[in-house]
Scaffold this motif. Structure first.
Motif, PDB file in Angstrom:
ATOM      1  N   PRO A   4       0.816  -1.214   0.000  1.00 38.37           N
ATOM      2  CA  PRO A   4       0.000   0.000   0.000  1.00 38.37           C
ATOM      3  C   PRO A   4       0.852   1.268   0.000  1.00 38.37           C
ATOM      4  O   PRO A   4       2.086   1.208   0.057  1.00 38.37           O
ATOM      5  CB  PRO A   4      -0.780  -0.120   1.301  1.00 38.37           C
ATOM      6  N   ASP A   5       0.151   2.426  -0.057  1.00 39.10           N
ATOM      7  CA  ASP A   5       0.852   3.717   0.027  1.00 39.10           C
ATOM      8  C   ASP A   5       1.524   3.853   1.382  1.00 39.10           C
ATOM      9  O   ASP A   5       1.002   3.399   2.390  1.00 39.10           O
ATOM     10  CB  ASP A   5      -0.154   4.865  -0.129  1.00 39.10           C
ATOM     11  N   GLY A   6       2.665   4.522   1.413  1.00 41.80           N
ATOM     12  CA  GLY A   6       3.281   4.861   2.686  1.00 41.80           C
ATOM     13  C   GLY A   6       4.100   3.751   3.307  1.00 41.80           C
ATOM     14  O   GLY A   6       4.638   3.904   4.396  1.00 41.80           O
ATOM     15  N   PHE A   7       4.202   2.604   2.621  1.00 38.93           N
ATOM     16  CA  PHE A   7       4.961   1.488   3.164  1.00 38.93           C
ATOM     17  C   PHE A   7       6.449   1.725   2.964  1.00 38.93           C
ATOM     18  O   PHE A   7       7.261   1.433   3.820  1.00 38.93           O
ATOM     19  CB  PHE A   7       4.543   0.212   2.433  1.00 38.93           C
ATOM     20  N   LEU A  10       9.256   7.891  -0.333  1.00 40.72           N
ATOM     21  CA  LEU A  10       8.968   8.378  -1.681  1.00 40.72           C
ATOM     22  C   LEU A  10      10.097   8.085  -2.658  1.00 40.72           C
ATOM     23  O   LEU A  10       9.847   7.739  -3.808  1.00 40.72           O
ATOM     24  CB  LEU A  10       8.710   9.884  -1.643  1.00 40.72           C
ATOM     25  N   LEU A 103      -1.622   4.133  -5.183  1.00 35.71           N
ATOM     26  CA  LEU A 103      -1.211   4.790  -6.424  1.00 35.71           C
ATOM     27  C   LEU A 103       0.292   5.018  -6.448  1.00 35.71           C
ATOM     28  O   LEU A 103       0.946   4.776  -7.454  1.00 35.71           O
ATOM     29  CB  LEU A 103      -1.927   6.142  -6.574  1.00 35.71           C
ATOM     30  N   THR A 104       0.849   5.464  -5.305  1.00 32.03           N
ATOM     31  CA  THR A 104       2.286   5.732  -5.297  1.00 32.03           C
ATOM     32  C   THR A 104       3.088   4.428  -5.208  1.00 32.03           C
ATOM     33  O   THR A 104       4.276   4.420  -5.483  1.00 32.03           O
ATOM     34  CB  THR A 104       2.698   6.630  -4.113  1.00 32.03           C
ATOM     35  N   TYR A 162      12.546  -2.917   1.283  1.00 34.33           N
ATOM     36  CA  TYR A 162      12.232  -2.437   2.625  1.00 34.33           C
ATOM     37  C   TYR A 162      13.501  -2.023   3.368  1.00 34.33           C
ATOM     38  O   TYR A 162      13.502  -1.065   4.120  1.00 34.33           O
ATOM     39  CB  TYR A 162      11.485  -3.520   3.414  1.00 34.33           C
ATOM     40  N   GLN A 167       9.763   2.043   6.423  1.00 34.65           N
ATOM     41  CA  GLN A 167       9.348   3.124   7.304  1.00 34.65           C
ATOM     42  C   GLN A 167       9.313   2.725   8.770  1.00 34.65           C
ATOM     43  O   GLN A 167       8.869   3.497   9.600  1.00 34.65           O
ATOM     44  CB  GLN A 167       7.973   3.648   6.872  1.00 34.65           C
ATOM     45  N   ALA A 168       9.762   1.511   9.087  1.00 33.40           N
ATOM     46  CA  ALA A 168       9.828   1.127  10.498  1.00 33.40           C
ATOM     47  C   ALA A 168      11.120   0.361  10.717  1.00 33.40           C
ATOM     48  O   ALA A 168      11.544  -0.395   9.861  1.00 33.40           O
ATOM     49  CB  ALA A 168       8.638   0.240  10.865  1.00 33.40           C
ATOM     50  N   PRO A 169      11.772   0.574  11.861  1.00 33.39           N
ATOM     51  CA  PRO A 169      13.016  -0.144  12.120  1.00 33.39           C
ATOM     52  C   PRO A 169      12.727  -1.586  12.512  1.00 33.39           C
ATOM     53  O   PRO A 169      12.420  -1.878  13.648  1.00 33.39           O
ATOM     54  CB  PRO A 169      13.627   0.639  13.282  1.00 33.39           C
ATOM     55  N   VAL A 170      12.796  -2.496  11.535  1.00 33.27           N
ATOM     56  CA  VAL A 170      12.601  -3.910  11.820  1.00 33.27           C
ATOM     57  C   VAL A 170      13.917  -4.602  11.532  1.00 33.27           C
ATOM     58  O   VAL A 170      14.581  -4.281  10.550  1.00 33.27           O
ATOM     59  CB  VAL A 170      11.502  -4.497  10.927  1.00 33.27           C
ATOM     60  N   GLU A 171      14.281  -5.532  12.400  1.00 34.57           N
ATOM     61  CA  GLU A 171      15.532  -6.234  12.166  1.00 34.57           C
ATOM     62  C   GLU A 171      15.416  -7.050  10.886  1.00 34.57           C
ATOM     63  O   GLU A 171      14.455  -7.797  10.696  1.00 34.57           O
ATOM     64  CB  GLU A 171      15.845  -7.141  13.346  1.00 34.57           C
ATOM     65  N   LEU A 175      12.791 -10.047   9.402  1.00 38.23           N
ATOM     66  CA  LEU A 175      11.890  -9.799   8.281  1.00 38.23           C
ATOM     67  C   LEU A 175      12.117 -10.841   7.181  1.00 38.23           C
ATOM     68  O   LEU A 175      11.158 -11.373   6.616  1.00 38.23           O
ATOM     69  CB  LEU A 175      12.130  -8.389   7.736  1.00 38.23           C
TER      70      LEU A 175
END
Lengths: 229, 253
Positions: A4-7, A10, A103-104, A162, A167-171, A175
């Motif tokens: 999705p958007d924002g994952f 930009l 969309l993005t 990713y 957008q999130a600090p995941v090890e 992941l």
């Protein structure tokens, strides 16, 4: 299943957008070589098939069901260039007309599913079919492996993106394990469906499975004694 | 078969949003989502402002919320991922009830939900107010390659035809006592999918022959759409413009 958007940030989305546009431009040329002036109607109708095929629910049990993603299947049926084009068109329609996938994030989704998914499946099939003996009975098992590989390959590419623009600090190791592990399970289902569909098309119209073309040329027409009587 | 259908999500109407040319709508909504994605998750009120703007557009379009809301379910899979983030993300932990959650993970989860929801809503505004063929014409005006435009228009044209074919196959299966339960159903469903592919592909071959007999030489005659006038341009720019203003205010404060 779509990003999705924002994952991703930009910059990463823009970069994957450029990769997707380049991939589609190459695929347009490649598909024209595969289909010539039949490209528009045949790619269009194959896109409808992939779209509709994704709506067939395969029951897994306990009330849940999965569905086909179709990248590897499309590659085996109509060839990798046309498949790239077809899956991209399906993703564009899903994003613009059904709100599925942002969309993005459209460029990211095309890169992951239409480029990585399709080509991982196609190359898996090609490499294995070079190594293994040329027996038509091997096409469905190879299709299974191609379908199986295509899903975790796309998941692995997602983890790569990713790592760059998440957008999130995941090890990362967590992941990778989670995404690849889970998507291998999904990939088994994808592989089984791909193999079953390919073998059912092979039984009726073997000429419509592009990946099986080298296998078909090996069988020659034989007229047996007494058959003409 | 008959005349071209509206597509599945389109909600018939004549509102300002419906009448805005498709290429302006695509560009405006894309610009809007870009602004939303560029906003840092810490600016809580900015997301409220974006949502208000988008809901304003929904109200202008006269598409009932009851029509849009059920279609938001496409975002459920990633909501699940967002819910997991506070547990698996690294960074400082905070205790919420019995759980120890990651603070950056919580922020990321909130950002994901906010941006994802706005993105889905924006896409739904486009989908519910734009007809398939207008969308294709809009993409053509945005310089999508001609062959791609043709493939897209074929896909939209035959979506419901093939969908109906699939529906007939399901009725045929069920009238023969088939129940799609468990793994044993897979070969049956897969061979249905196989014949669906053969039927779609053969339909494509017939369509191609029909096109050739009507003088197709690689291009489709597409009717030129009206050029957008200044007022339409201004109206389309209003949404991303307002969003950009919100973003700038958020940065200045």
């Amino acid at each position: 299943m779509h990003v999705p958007d924002g994952f991703l940030d930009l910059a990463t989305s823009a970069a994957t957008g450029a990769v997707a546009a380049g991939g589609i431009a190459l695929a347009l040329r490649g598909a024209r070589r595969e289909l010539d002036d039949r490209t528009a109607p045949l790619a269009g109708l194959t896109a409808v098939f992939v779209f509709a095929g994704q709506m067939v629910n395969f029951p897994v049990g306990a009330g849940t069901s999965g569905h086909l993603m179709g990248g590897a299947l499309a590659a085996l049926l109509v060839g990798p260039w046309t498949a790239t084009l077809v899956v991209s068109v399906v993703l564009i329609v899903q994003a613009l007309l059904f709100g599925d996938g942002g969309l993005t994030a459209l460029g990211t989704n095309i890169t992951l599913i239409a480029l990585v998914g399709v080509w991982a499946g196609w190359w898996t099939f090609r490499v294995l079919s070079r190594v293994l003996p040329r027996r038509i009975g091997l096409v469905p098992p190879l299709a299974f492996v191609a379908g199986l590989v295509s899903v975790p390959a796309a998941a692995l590419a997602f983890v790569g993106l990713y790592a760059v623009g998440g957008q999130a600090p995941v090890e990362l190791s967590t992941l990778v394990t989670a995404m690849v592990g889970w998507h291998t399970v999904i990939g088994v289902g994808e592989g089984v469906i791909t193999a079953l569909v390919v073998s059912s098309v092979l039984a009726v119209r073997p000429d419509l499975v592009l990946a099986a073309a080298p296998y078909r040329q090996a069988t020659e027409l034989e007229i047996r004694e007494g058959a003409t009587a | 078969m008959g005349a071209p259908h509206g597509h599945l999500l389109h909600y018939h109407g004549h509102s300002v949003v419906h009448r805005t040319p498709a290429h302006l709508k695509i560009a405006a909504l894309l610009a809007f989502v870009v602004v939303v994605v560029a906003t840092p998750g810490t600016e809580l009120w900015a997301f409220g402002a974006y949502l208000a703007l988008l809901l304003g557009v929904v109200a202008l379009s006269h598409v009932p919320p009851a029509y849009i809301l059920p279609r938001m379910v496409v975002e459920v899979p990633f909501l699940v991922f967002a819910l997991l983030l506070p547990f698996i993300a690294t960074g400082e932990r905070v205790d919420v009830g019995p759980f120890s959650l990651s603070e950056p993970g919580l922020l990321a989860a909130w950002t994901l939900v906010a941006k994802g929801t706005l993105g889905v809503l924006a896409a739904l505004v486009l989908a519910t107010t734009t007809e398939g063929r207008d969308l294709v014409a809009g993409l053509q005006r945005l310089r999508m390659p001609a062959l791609m435009v043709q493939i897209l228009s074929f896909m939209l044209r035959y979506l419901e035809v093939v969908g109906a074919e699939m529906h007939r196959m399901r009725i045929a299966r069920e009238s023969r006592g088939f129940h799609g339960r468990g793994l044993r159903a897979w070969p049956v469903l897969a061979s249905s999918a196989g014949s669906l592919f053969i039927r779609s592909y053969e339909r494509g071959e017939r369509v191609h022959l029909a096109m050739l007999s009507r003088g197709y030489a690689g291009r489709l005659p597409l009717t030129q759409s009206q050029p957008a006038d200044a007022s339409q341009l201004a109206r389309a720019a209003a949404l991303p413009g307002a969003a950009l203003l919100v973003l700038l205010t958020a940065y200045v404060w």
